[in-house]
Scaffold this motif. Structure first.
Motif, mmCIF file in Angstrom:
data_model
loop_
_atom_site.group_PDB
_atom_site.id
_atom_site.type_symbol
_atom_site.label_atom_id
_atom_site.label_comp_id
_atom_site.label_asym_id
_atom_site.label_seq_id
_atom_site.Cartn_x
_atom_site.Cartn_y
_atom_site.Cartn_z
ATOM 1 N N LEU A 175 0.853 -1.188 0.000
ATOM 2 C CA LEU A 175 0.000 0.000 0.000
ATOM 3 C C LEU A 175 0.890 1.239 0.000
ATOM 4 N N SER A 176 0.418 2.321 -0.637
ATOM 5 C CA SER A 176 1.240 3.526 -0.699
ATOM 6 C C SER A 176 0.380 4.774 -0.742
ATOM 7 N N ASP A 177 0.935 5.856 -0.190
ATOM 8 C CA ASP A 177 0.273 7.157 -0.285
ATOM 9 C C ASP A 177 0.300 7.693 -1.709
ATOM 10 N N ARG A 178 1.317 7.307 -2.451
ATOM 11 C CA ARG A 178 1.440 7.695 -3.862
ATOM 12 C C ARG A 178 1.794 6.442 -4.656
ATOM 13 N N PRO A 179 0.799 5.595 -4.883
ATOM 14 C CA PRO A 179 1.083 4.271 -5.456
ATOM 15 C C PRO A 179 1.626 4.333 -6.871
ATOM 16 N N ARG A 180 2.576 3.462 -7.112
ATOM 17 C CA ARG A 180 3.096 3.252 -8.463
ATOM 18 C C ARG A 180 2.620 1.892 -8.946
ATOM 19 N N GLU A 181 3.125 1.489 -10.079
ATOM 20 C CA GLU A 181 2.637 0.257 -10.717
ATOM 21 C C GLU A 181 2.719 -0.925 -9.749
ATOM 22 N N GLY A 182 1.589 -1.617 -9.608
ATOM 23 C CA GLY A 182 1.534 -2.793 -8.761
ATOM 24 C C GLY A 182 1.209 -2.503 -7.306
ATOM 25 N N GLU A 183 1.144 -1.219 -6.922
ATOM 26 C CA GLU A 183 0.834 -0.863 -5.538
ATOM 27 C C GLU A 183 -0.620 -0.407 -5.430
ATOM 28 N N ALA A 184 -1.146 -0.467 -4.218
ATOM 29 C CA ALA A 184 -2.537 -0.069 -3.976
ATOM 30 C C ALA A 184 -2.553 1.181 -3.087
ATOM 31 N N PRO A 185 -3.583 2.008 -3.194
ATOM 32 C CA PRO A 185 -3.651 3.216 -2.360
ATOM 33 C C PRO A 185 -3.923 2.882 -0.902
ATOM 34 N N LEU A 186 -3.587 3.810 -0.040
ATOM 35 C CA LEU A 186 -3.908 3.662 1.376
ATOM 36 C C LEU A 186 -5.421 3.615 1.559
ATOM 37 N N PRO A 187 -5.904 2.882 2.538
ATOM 38 C CA PRO A 187 -7.351 2.856 2.775
ATOM 39 C C PRO A 187 -7.854 4.235 3.207
ATOM 40 N N PRO A 188 -9.057 4.629 2.782
ATOM 41 C CA PRO A 188 -9.590 5.955 3.136
ATOM 42 C C PRO A 188 -9.629 6.213 4.631
ATOM 43 N N ALA A 189 -9.896 5.182 5.441
ATOM 44 C CA ALA A 189 -9.975 5.379 6.888
ATOM 45 C C ALA A 189 -8.649 5.873 7.455
ATOM 46 N N LEU A 190 -7.538 5.417 6.884
ATOM 47 C CA LEU A 190 -6.231 5.850 7.358
ATOM 48 C C LEU A 190 -5.980 7.303 6.985
ATOM 49 N N ARG A 191 -6.389 7.665 5.783
ATOM 50 C CA ARG A 191 -6.247 9.060 5.369
ATOM 51 C C ARG A 191 -7.085 9.983 6.246
ATOM 52 N N LEU A 192 -8.297 9.546 6.576
ATOM 53 C CA LEU A 192 -9.154 10.368 7.427
ATOM 54 C C LEU A 192 -8.593 10.480 8.842
ATOM 55 N N HIS A 193 -7.968 9.405 9.306
ATOM 56 C CA HIS A 193 -7.405 9.443 10.661
ATOM 57 C C HIS A 193 -6.345 10.527 10.780
ATOM 58 N N ARG A 194 -5.590 10.755 9.720
ATOM 59 C CA ARG A 194 -4.526 11.760 9.763
ATOM 60 C C ARG A 194 -5.071 13.164 10.006
ATOM 61 N N LEU A 195 -6.326 13.380 9.644
ATOM 62 C CA LEU A 195 -6.924 14.704 9.790
ATOM 63 C C LEU A 195 -7.188 15.064 11.249
ATOM 64 N N VAL A 196 -7.305 14.056 12.117
ATOM 65 C CA VAL A 196 -7.584 14.302 13.531
ATOM 66 C C VAL A 196 -6.250 14.329 14.270
#
Length: 372
Positions: free
Chosen positions: A123-144
């Motif tokens: 998983l990656s914050d800026r995925p390249r070929e073969g990688e998957a994006p971070l789950p939305p829940a993790l991105r939302l957690h960073r906001l708090v």
């Protein structure tokens, strides 16, 4: 708690969140490339060298067993000594590999990452070929923002506001916009703050452009200075004005009324779009209905100048611990500060008590500085 222990505990908590995401996604590793995520996980460290880029000179690789800094031999010693708290291992590649491969990820070699991930998904914050994006829940957690993050933010906000006061108080009508921006950058750097964005406009250009990059033109009778100021990965966003003569008081009053309506909607449980709709209604109330379409209104801030922009469809639910930077405006005038949503409401992080202000619905808001 000592200064040395606090980051280690913060990092441990965040690593636990990342490893829980690995289990939930059945993945082998999380690869963080961005300056934003690097600062978040390292409790305020930086992988930035070239400030214009969203990625830096190091990445973070997190598996169930290890948290590793991926970098080259140019950067490793400095990162160990100055940016990365204890608990991280280092995988250091020769600098020549980056020169040959170009991108940092290519230089370090995907083979190392695949081995660390045990050939499971990455998983990656800026995925390249073969990688998957971070789950939305993790991105939302960073906001708090956690308590230590909030303390870093308070210190940054005050320092950025004081830098703004220092810079703009020295302005003179014959200064160029570049002079004003340069003074702002100097005041920020003196406080260890990166000028991620500096906008400056004088009398003629103020009503023409919403994002006025500074020019050699003289500022004349009035000027605006805008900061997106970064330290420890966090952004303090604020706008101030100076005038050499009377300030536009009616326009200020109307704009502060619009802003107050939007800020009042920033409550836990509301959606971000609720604040946008409140602003839209307030614009109509002061006879400026079209103004909301002339520029974005800001939104949630933190490890990016705008983490999520407020729109009529922004469904993100607001929570205590989130930070906001709204910038409502009319032609030639806007207002902007960075606020933290705390247990007792909004806290203005970018308030310098030395700056002239007036009370609007129980909150002190900045006036134009009337210079003599």
């Amino acid at each position: 708690m000592s200064a040395a222990v606090a980051p280690v505990r913060e990092v441990a908590h965040k690593l636990a969140l990342l490893r829980a995401a690995l289990d939930q996604q059945d993945a082998g590793a999380i690869r963080l490339r961005g300056v934003d995520w690097f600062a978040w996980l390292t409790a305020g460290g930086s992988n930035a060298v070239l400030l214009a880029l969203e990625t830096g000179v190091a990445e973070l690789l997190v598996t169930r067993a290890e948290a590793c800094v991926l970098t080259d031999e140019i950067e490793a010693a400095r990162l160990r000594a100055e940016e990365v708290p204890p608990g991280f291992s280092f995988h250091v590649a020769p600098w020549e590999q980056r020169a040959q491969g170009g991108a940092l990820g290519d230089a370090l070699g995907d083979d190392y990452v695949r081995e660390a991930a045990a050939n499971r998904p990455v998983l990656s914050d800026r995925p390249r070929e073969g990688e998957a994006p971070l789950p939305p829940a993790l991105r939302l957690h960073r906001l708090v923002l956690s308590a230590p993050e909030q303390e870093r933010y308070r210190a940054l906000g005050l320092a950025a506001a004081q830098a703004m006061t220092e810079a703009i108080s020295q302005a003179r009508p014959d200064w160029s916009e570049l002079d004003l921006a340069a003074e702002g950058a100097r005041a920020l750097w003196r406080r260890g703050i990166e000028p991620a964005l500096l906008l400056a406009a004088g009398e003629r250009r103020l009503p023409l452009f919403r994002h006025p990059l500074p020019t050699s033109e003289a500022i004349g009778s009035r000027a605006m200075l805008v900061f997106c100021a970064r330290r420890h990965g966090l952004y303090a966003n604020l706008t101030r004005y100076v005038c050499f003569g009377p300030a536009p008081r009616q326009e200020q009053a109307d704009l502060m009324a619009v802003e107050a309506t939007g800020l009042a909607a920033l409550k836990p449980g509301n959606s971000l779009s609720a604040a946008y709709h409140a602003l839209a209604q307030a614009y109509r109330h002061v006879g400026r209905e079209g103004a909301i379409r002339e520029h974005h209104q800001g939104g949630i801030t933190g490890y990016r100048a705008r983490e999520i922009m407020a729109t009529d469809a922004s469904a993100t639910e607001l929570e205590t611990g989130m930070a906001f930077a709204f910038n409502p405006g009319f032609e030639g005038i806007k207002i902007e500060d960075t606020f933290l949503l705390g247990q007792s409401g909004l806290e203005n992080l970018t308030c310098d008590p030395a700056w002239p202000a007036t009370e609007v619905q129980g909150r002190m808001r900045p006036l134009w500085l009337e210079a003599r």
